[in-house]
Design a protein around this motif. Structure first.
Motif, PDB file in Angstrom:
ATOM      1  N   ASN A  37       0.840  -1.183   0.000  1.00 52.50           N
ATOM      2  CA  ASN A  37       0.000   0.000   0.000  1.00 52.50           C
ATOM      3  C   ASN A  37       0.891   1.255   0.000  1.00 52.50           C
ATOM      4  OD1 ASN A  37      -1.523   2.257   1.131  1.00 52.50           O
ATOM      5  ND2 ASN A  37      -3.102   0.751   1.622  1.00 52.50           N
ATOM      6  N   PRO A  38       0.627   2.223  -0.884  1.00 54.40           N
ATOM      7  CA  PRO A  38       1.445   3.442  -0.914  1.00 54.40           C
ATOM      8  C   PRO A  38       1.482   4.187   0.426  1.00 54.40           C
ATOM      9  CG  PRO A  38       0.056   3.344  -2.865  1.00 54.40           C
ATOM     10  CD  PRO A  38      -0.374   2.213  -1.960  1.00 54.40           C
ATOM     11  N   VAL A  39       0.425   4.086   1.210  1.00 54.95           N
ATOM     12  CA  VAL A  39       0.408   4.731   2.529  1.00 54.95           C
ATOM     13  C   VAL A  39       1.454   4.083   3.436  1.00 54.95           C
ATOM     14  CG1 VAL A  39      -0.982   5.181   4.595  1.00 54.95           C
ATOM     15  CG2 VAL A  39      -1.996   5.470   2.327  1.00 54.95           C
ATOM     16  N   GLN A  40       1.530   2.756   3.405  1.00 53.16           N
ATOM     17  CA  GLN A  40       2.553   2.052   4.194  1.00 53.16           C
ATOM     18  C   GLN A  40       3.952   2.438   3.720  1.00 53.16           C
ATOM     19  OE1 GLN A  40       1.014   1.090   7.085  1.00 53.16           O
ATOM     20  NE2 GLN A  40       2.543  -0.500   7.011  1.00 53.16           N
ATOM     21  N   VAL A  41       4.130   2.540   2.416  1.00 55.31           N
ATOM     22  CA  VAL A  41       5.426   2.927   1.854  1.00 55.31           C
ATOM     23  C   VAL A  41       5.812   4.310   2.367  1.00 55.31           C
ATOM     24  CG1 VAL A  41       6.605   3.585  -0.295  1.00 55.31           C
ATOM     25  CG2 VAL A  41       5.283   1.445  -0.173  1.00 55.31           C
ATOM     26  N   ARG A  42       4.881   5.253   2.307  1.00 50.62           N
ATOM     27  CA  ARG A  42       5.175   6.617   2.775  1.00 50.62           C
ATOM     28  C   ARG A  42       5.467   6.648   4.273  1.00 50.62           C
ATOM     29  NH1 ARG A  42       1.536   7.710  -1.446  1.00 50.62           N
ATOM     30  NH2 ARG A  42      -0.311   7.625  -0.136  1.00 50.62           N
ATOM     31  N   ARG A  43       4.794   5.811   5.032  1.00 46.94           N
ATOM     32  CA  ARG A  43       5.032   5.747   6.479  1.00 46.94           C
ATOM     33  C   ARG A  43       6.464   5.277   6.771  1.00 46.94           C
ATOM     34  NH1 ARG A  43       0.459   2.736   8.496  1.00 46.94           N
ATOM     35  NH2 ARG A  43      -0.598   4.716   8.259  1.00 46.94           N
ATOM     36  N   VAL A  44       6.899   4.231   6.086  1.00 46.68           N
ATOM     37  CA  VAL A  44       8.260   3.724   6.288  1.00 46.68           C
ATOM     38  C   VAL A  44       9.279   4.735   5.771  1.00 46.68           C
ATOM     39  CG1 VAL A  44       9.866   1.884   5.660  1.00 46.68           C
ATOM     40  CG2 VAL A  44       7.526   1.309   6.298  1.00 46.68           C
ATOM     41  N   LEU A  45       9.021   5.333   4.613  1.00 46.66           N
ATOM     42  CA  LEU A  45       9.931   6.353   4.082  1.00 46.66           C
ATOM     43  C   LEU A  45      10.066   7.534   5.040  1.00 46.66           C
ATOM     44  CD1 LEU A  45       8.928   6.391   0.316  1.00 46.66           C
ATOM     45  CD2 LEU A  45      11.112   5.617   1.277  1.00 46.66           C
ATOM     46  N   GLY A  46       8.993   7.877   5.733  1.00 48.13           N
ATOM     47  CA  GLY A  46       9.047   8.961   6.718  1.00 48.13           C
ATOM     48  C   GLY A  46      10.048   8.650   7.826  1.00 48.13           C
ATOM     49  N   ARG A  47      10.090   7.413   8.250  1.00 50.48           N
ATOM     50  CA  ARG A  47      11.069   7.014   9.274  1.00 50.48           C
ATOM     51  C   ARG A  47      12.493   7.111   8.731  1.00 50.48           C
ATOM     52  NH1 ARG A  47       8.766   2.658  13.345  1.00 50.48           N
ATOM     53  NH2 ARG A  47       6.615   3.343  13.390  1.00 50.48           N
ATOM     54  N   PHE A  48      12.661   6.702   7.478  1.00 49.39           N
ATOM     55  CA  PHE A  48      13.986   6.777   6.855  1.00 49.39           C
ATOM     56  C   PHE A  48      14.411   8.235   6.637  1.00 49.39           C
ATOM     57  CE2 PHE A  48      13.235   2.401   4.755  1.00 49.39           C
ATOM     58  CZ  PHE A  48      13.599   1.762   5.916  1.00 49.39           C
ATOM     59  N   ARG A  49      13.462   9.064   6.297  1.00 51.45           N
ATOM     60  CA  ARG A  49      13.753  10.489   6.120  1.00 51.45           C
ATOM     61  C   ARG A  49      14.192  11.100   7.446  1.00 51.45           C
ATOM     62  NH1 ARG A  49       9.578  11.361   3.473  1.00 51.45           N
ATOM     63  NH2 ARG A  49       8.219  11.919   5.184  1.00 51.45           N
ATOM     64  N   HIS A  50      13.470  10.777   8.497  1.00 52.58           N
ATOM     65  CA  HIS A  50      13.801  11.272   9.833  1.00 52.58           C
ATOM     66  C   HIS A  50      15.193  10.789  10.279  1.00 52.58           C
ATOM     67  CE1 HIS A  50      13.030  12.786  13.856  1.00 52.58           C
ATOM     68  NE2 HIS A  50      13.416  11.615  14.342  1.00 52.58           N
ATOM     69  N   ALA A  51      15.573   9.588   9.847  1.00 53.67           N
ATOM     70  CA  ALA A  51      16.874   9.024  10.213  1.00 53.67           C
ATOM     71  C   ALA A  51      18.001   9.502   9.293  1.00 53.67           C
ATOM     72  CB  ALA A  51      16.797   7.493  10.178  1.00 53.67           C
ATOM     73  N   GLY A  52      17.659  10.280   8.274  1.00 54.69           N
ATOM     74  CA  GLY A  52      18.680  10.825   7.383  1.00 54.69           C
ATOM     75  C   GLY A  52      19.148   9.887   6.285  1.00 54.69           C
ATOM     76  N   LEU A  53      18.354   8.875   5.964  1.00 56.54           N
ATOM     77  CA  LEU A  53      18.731   7.946   4.900  1.00 56.54           C
ATOM     78  C   LEU A  53      18.221   8.374   3.532  1.00 56.54           C
ATOM     79  CD1 LEU A  53      18.099   4.462   6.578  1.00 56.54           C
ATOM     80  CD2 LEU A  53      20.143   5.880   6.639  1.00 56.54           C
ATOM     81  N   VAL A  54      17.055   9.005   3.511  1.00 56.39           N
ATOM     82  CA  VAL A  54      16.449   9.421   2.244  1.00 56.39           C
ATOM     83  C   VAL A  54      16.001  10.871   2.335  1.00 56.39           C
ATOM     84  CG1 VAL A  54      15.606   7.076   1.738  1.00 56.39           C
ATOM     85  CG2 VAL A  54      14.068   8.718   2.791  1.00 56.39           C
TER      86      VAL A  54
END
Length: 146
Positions: A37-54
């Motif tokens: 689900n794109p919502v799940q993808v965005r949720r995980v990407l948000g964590r990666f963004r916060h961690a400085g990976l993306v």
């Protein structure tokens, strides 16, 4: 009982972004690749963004891009980002008037700490770059944009 698939999804997303770097991929394209689900993808990407990976750019023509060297990102890093301080074995509290019930949570907490440490130690042995190499060496022609 539900199974948390965010770790596997996160590994998929980072491997895809690393394989196609420096391209920017939309969450819809990544969701299609991961069959998620794109919502799940965005949720995980948000964590990666916060961690400085993306890094991510919202809106039409936007998307996400890997900004950290995939050779420095271990699966243990992904596990810690996705799961935070969540317990591996879950939490359970028994009846306070029962000798087992009073103590079970502290016993399971100690086992959980050791299990989490063992999981993280094992996951720290593999990097996202190694997974990209494996994917490119696979039976297909290598990774392509979804």
């Amino acid at each position: 009982m539900s199974i948390n698939t965010q770790f596997a999804l996160g590994v998929h997303l980072l491997t895809l972004l690393a394989a196609l770097a420096p391209e920017t991929l939309s969450s819809d394209a990544m969701a299609e690749s991961a069959d998620a689900n794109p919502v799940q993808v965005r949720r995980v990407l948000g964590r990666f963004r916060h961690a400085g990976l993306v890094t991510s750019k919202p809106g039409v023509g936007g998307g996400s891009q890997l900004i950290k060297d995939p050779a420095t990102i271990t699966l243990g890093d992904v596990w810690r980002i996705v799961h935070g301080d969540d317990r591996v074995l879950g939490s359970y509290t028994g009846a306070p008037d029962c000798p087992v019930g009073r103590s079970i949570d502290s016993w399971v907490t100690e086992i959980d700490r050791r299990a989490r440490h063992a999981i993280e130690d094992e996951l720290d042995k593999t990097t996202i770059a190694e997974l990209v190499d494996r994917a490119n060496a696979g039976p297909r022609e290598g990774l392509r944009r979804p």
